[in-house]
Design a protein around this motif. Sequence first.
Motif, mmCIF file in Angstrom:
data_model
loop_
_atom_site.group_PDB
_atom_site.id
_atom_site.type_symbol
_atom_site.label_atom_id
_atom_site.label_comp_id
_atom_site.label_asym_id
_atom_site.label_seq_id
_atom_site.Cartn_x
_atom_site.Cartn_y
_atom_site.Cartn_z
ATOM 1 N N PRO A 53 54.912 33.498 57.005
ATOM 2 C CA PRO A 53 53.959 32.332 57.442
ATOM 3 C C PRO A 53 53.165 31.434 56.282
ATOM 4 C CG PRO A 53 53.321 34.739 58.667
ATOM 5 C CD PRO A 53 54.042 35.176 57.478
ATOM 6 N N ASP A 54 53.395 30.300 56.225
ATOM 7 C CA ASP A 54 52.802 29.517 55.182
ATOM 8 C C ASP A 54 52.505 28.249 56.266
ATOM 9 O OD1 ASP A 54 52.904 28.244 52.647
ATOM 10 O OD2 ASP A 54 54.552 27.821 53.006
ATOM 11 N N GLY A 55 51.503 28.723 56.015
ATOM 12 C CA GLY A 55 50.543 27.095 56.751
ATOM 13 C C GLY A 55 50.855 26.324 58.359
ATOM 14 N N ALA A 56 51.416 25.782 58.527
ATOM 15 C CA ALA A 56 51.637 25.523 60.142
ATOM 16 C C ALA A 56 53.099 25.891 60.024
ATOM 17 C CB ALA A 56 51.602 24.184 59.982
ATOM 18 N N GLY A 57 53.835 26.011 58.650
ATOM 19 C CA GLY A 57 55.564 27.192 58.612
ATOM 20 C C GLY A 57 55.949 28.059 57.869
ATOM 21 N N PHE A 58 56.790 28.627 57.568
ATOM 22 C CA PHE A 58 57.123 29.781 56.946
ATOM 23 C C PHE A 58 57.569 29.256 55.501
ATOM 24 C CE2 PHE A 58 57.398 30.444 61.165
ATOM 25 C CZ PHE A 58 56.947 31.339 61.544
ATOM 26 N N LYS A 59 57.835 30.356 54.763
ATOM 27 C CA LYS A 59 58.551 30.088 53.389
ATOM 28 C C LYS A 59 59.863 31.215 53.457
ATOM 29 C CE LYS A 59 54.942 33.154 51.214
ATOM 30 N NZ LYS A 59 54.371 32.363 49.683
ATOM 31 N N LEU B 60 41.159 23.404 70.278
ATOM 32 C CA LEU B 60 42.299 23.907 69.318
ATOM 33 C C LEU B 60 43.213 23.308 68.053
ATOM 34 C CD1 LEU B 60 45.322 25.873 71.545
ATOM 35 C CD2 LEU B 60 43.286 27.334 70.890
ATOM 36 N N LEU B 61 42.345 22.204 68.238
ATOM 37 C CA LEU B 61 42.836 21.551 66.857
ATOM 38 C C LEU B 61 41.845 21.936 65.462
ATOM 39 C CD1 LEU B 61 43.925 17.892 68.507
ATOM 40 C CD2 LEU B 61 45.179 19.456 67.930
ATOM 41 N N LYS B 62 41.086 22.407 66.520
ATOM 42 C CA LYS B 62 39.802 22.713 65.252
ATOM 43 C C LYS B 62 39.578 24.250 64.805
ATOM 44 C CE LYS B 62 36.371 19.705 67.898
ATOM 45 N NZ LYS B 62 35.509 19.107 68.551
ATOM 46 N N ASN B 63 40.812 24.589 65.600
ATOM 47 C CA ASN B 63 40.629 26.101 64.517
ATOM 48 C C ASN B 63 41.418 25.872 63.260
ATOM 49 O OD1 ASN B 63 42.872 28.576 64.793
ATOM 50 N ND2 ASN B 63 41.718 28.883 66.674
ATOM 51 N N LYS B 64 41.237 27.400 62.613
ATOM 52 C CA LYS B 64 41.438 27.142 60.999
ATOM 53 C C LYS B 64 43.171 27.636 60.913
ATOM 54 C CE LYS B 64 37.270 25.553 59.954
ATOM 55 N NZ LYS B 64 36.907 24.854 59.357
ATOM 56 N N ASN B 65 43.925 27.945 61.955
ATOM 57 C CA ASN B 65 45.132 28.355 62.006
ATOM 58 C C ASN B 65 46.144 27.557 62.061
ATOM 59 O OD1 ASN B 65 47.669 29.632 62.537
ATOM 60 N ND2 ASN B 65 46.638 31.405 63.458
ATOM 61 N N PRO B 66 46.718 27.075 60.576
ATOM 62 C CA PRO B 66 46.924 25.725 61.178
ATOM 63 C C PRO B 66 48.642 26.195 62.160
ATOM 64 C CG PRO B 66 47.587 26.824 59.365
ATOM 65 C CD PRO B 66 45.863 27.581 59.365
ATOM 66 N N ARG B 67 49.105 26.910 62.233
ATOM 67 C CA ARG B 67 50.156 27.243 63.183
ATOM 68 C C ARG B 67 49.099 26.895 64.136
ATOM 69 N NH1 ARG B 67 54.810 28.962 64.113
ATOM 70 N NH2 ARG B 67 55.552 30.591 66.054
ATOM 71 N N LEU B 68 48.519 27.281 65.027
ATOM 72 C CA LEU B 68 47.947 26.554 66.035
ATOM 73 C C LEU B 68 47.582 25.580 66.315
ATOM 74 C CD1 LEU B 68 44.795 29.156 67.374
ATOM 75 C CD2 LEU B 68 46.876 28.604 68.391
ATOM 76 N N GLN B 69 46.814 24.539 65.560
ATOM 77 C CA GLN B 69 47.320 23.380 65.216
ATOM 78 C C GLN B 69 47.781 22.663 65.924
ATOM 79 O OE1 GLN B 69 45.319 22.925 61.692
ATOM 80 N NE2 GLN B 69 43.045 22.921 62.362
#
Length: 262
Positions: free
Chosen positions: A46-52, A224-233
């Motif tokens: 996991p890397d932010g909203a995506g992956f590395k 959910l846009l206010k959630n700290k998890n960028p994948r959820l955003q």
Amino acid sequence: NLSSGPSGLTFYPGTGFDSTFDNHFFLCDFRGAPANSGVWSFRFLPDGAGFKVDSPKQFLWSILGTDVDFGPDGAMYISDWVDGWNQTGKGRLYRMTHEKGQKDPIVKEVKNLLAQDWEQAPSKELIRLLEHKDGRVRKEAHLALAAKGPSVAPELMEIAKMSENELAKIHAIWALGIIARKSPSLGKDLISLLQGNNDEIKAQVARQLGELKCADARGDLVLLLKNKNPRLQFFASLALANMPDISNFQPLVDCLDENADK
């Protein structure tokens, strides 16, 4: 840049080899000559909203592979172009097995399961298979359940809410999403699954709600846009984009502003 000539890609289904390969992708890197071509193995982290990309390795090298996949017998199959860019009139097919993995009784079980008539499988058995170790079995189970329609929705909701197996929950959600395409009222039932503590479950539910264009979920998705998890955003943003409304605009702008290009 992992590969200069990506030509075939597969994901280890979970059986046939051993746990060393769990969550690994395999990628054919076709560069025109076997000396600098082969099959990569790698994972994603996991890397932010995506992956590395993580742990890339030359799994099988000096082969001009064009595609790679796992068979129902637990073996890996690789097609080989032999040499060059032009047609040579010949080719090879390699079958690779893992000595330890092949001895596991689950390999025979998977082969038999994948060959069965899934339409005839009872719902109770299909529900059980949602947490099977092999991803292909789980997928066939959730597709077979989805084909049964709204009658199995209560059982799927129970799995999505109560199961301790995350993959079973996700496959249940996917099945519910398929059923809800023909029975839109089920979309409202999915909204309740956004209240749990598992972010990945909430992300998959948001994805389904967006594809269903479930306007009743708009308020929950905005939260959910206010959630700290960028994948959820990320999934909440896509879901809101699938149900355009001017009320989405400011929350999306605020989300981007809070992210500040991070």
